[in-house]
Enzyme design. Structure first.
Site, PDB file in Angstrom:
ATOM      1  CG  ASN A   1      -0.269 -10.940  -4.523  1.00 33.45           C
ATOM      2  OD1 ASN A   1      -1.429 -10.634  -4.768  1.00 33.45           O
ATOM      3  ND2 ASN A   1       0.256 -10.762  -3.320  1.00 33.45           N
TER       4      ASN A   1
ATOM      5  CG  ASP B   1      14.757  -9.564  -3.377  1.00 27.77           C
ATOM      6  OD1 ASP B   1      13.769  -8.890  -3.734  1.00 27.77           O
ATOM      7  OD2 ASP B   1      15.714  -9.081  -2.751  1.00 27.77           O
TER       8      ASP B   1
ATOM      9  CE  LYS C   1       0.808  -2.863  -7.226  1.00 27.51           C
ATOM     10  NZ  LYS C   1       1.013  -4.306  -7.503  1.00 27.51           N
TER      11      LYS C   1
ATOM     12  CE1 TYR D   1       1.286  -0.561  -4.337  1.00 27.64           C
ATOM     13  CE2 TYR D   1      -0.688   0.799  -4.467  1.00 27.64           C
ATOM     14  CZ  TYR D   1      -0.100  -0.445  -4.316  1.00 27.64           C
ATOM     15  OH  TYR D   1      -0.877  -1.573  -4.164  1.00 27.64           O
TER      16      TYR D   1
END
Length: 275
Positions: free
Chosen positions: A106, A79, A176, A172
């Site tokens: 990933n 996790d 990123k 997000y």
């Protein structure tokens, strides 16, 4: 496996004798995620693949696809939202599978919403998974890579970390973007030790995540949702997980031996629309 698009690249992308750990090597739903396709592609090029995923059964499924083709793979439950889980997993990998030649990170979660819809807790949670887990994973593998003066780190970001694509995805997008910059910094600091670090930046890719998480943002009908995404891309189609996996395989191989600290866009020209 008969329905797969078998697009493993030809050429000098030999990974025989290499051990690759893929964090996020399962899939959130049936089908071919980027992580799963990357695992299979690495194995087809001769690597031993360590499949890490928070869903052990999904990691085991990826490993099974590889072993059914005659490759070597091992599945681990990990996790990436839990610091101790990351530390323990990579310690176990070091004992069982050393040396680790390639780290493929990933991992990514998100939440729809702009600054008014994103709580501090949301941002902390998403940052922990998307960014902190990359740092912790690198901390785990870099000492051995430095000692051996060789190693490859591949992080997976997103075009959302570069451009606004028409819908709010603040946490997000921000995290990123951080993944991209963190990978650049690692590349610069560790280049003298023979370690390469690069980011692969997928565009709009047709993966199980589209079905599970993204389709509702565009339309109630999944086919229309996919068609809408395809219309945004200059090539007029979404990419496949295999096309992203091929880019990763190139960067993992010695064919990319003079490439570090950069980003490889796999987006059908999407980002170029916004320059």
């Amino acid at each position: 496996m008969s329905d797969l698009v078998r697009s493993t690249p030809r050429g000098p992308w030999d990974l025989a004798g290499k051990t690759v750990a893929v964090a996020g090597g399962g899939s959130v739903a049936p089908g071919w995620s980027i992580g799963r396709a990357a695992c299979v592609t690495y194995a087809r090029l001769g690597a031993t693949v360590l499949v890490l995923d928070r869903d052990l059964s999904s990691a085991q499924e990826t490993a099974r696809f590889i072993t059914e083709e005659g490759g070597e793979a091992y599945a681990y439950e990990a996790d990436m939202a839990r610091e101790q889980d990351i530390v323990d997993t990579f310690r176990s990998l070091a004992m069982r599978h050393a040396p680790l030649d390639v780290l493929h990170h990933n991992v990514g979660i998100g939440k729809t919403g702009g600054p008014m819809e994103t709580s501090a807790e949301d941002l902390d949670r998403i940052h922990s998974v998307n960014v902190k887990s990359l740092m912790l994973s690198c901390q785990a593998v870099l000492p051995s890579m430095v000692e051996r003066r060789t190693g490859v780190i591949i992080s997976i970001a997103s075009v959302a970390g570069l451009r606004y694509l028409g819908y709010p995805h603040l946490a997000y997008c921000t995290t990123k973007a951080a993944v991209i910059q963190m990978t650049r910094m690692i590349a610069q600091q560790y280049a003298p030790y023979g370690i390469r670090a690069n980011t692969v930046i997928p565009g709009l890719i047709d993966t199980p995540r589209v079905t599970a998480n993204v389709a509702h943002m565009f339309a109630d009908n999944l086919d229309e949702a996919k068609a809408e995404r395809a219309r945004q891309v200059p090539m007029q189609r979404m990419g496949t997980a295999w096309e992203v996996a091929n880019a990763c395989a190139f960067l993992a191989s010695d064919s990319a031996s003079y490439i570090t600290g950069t980003e490889l866009l796999v987006d059908g020209g999407l980002v170029g629309k916004f320059v």
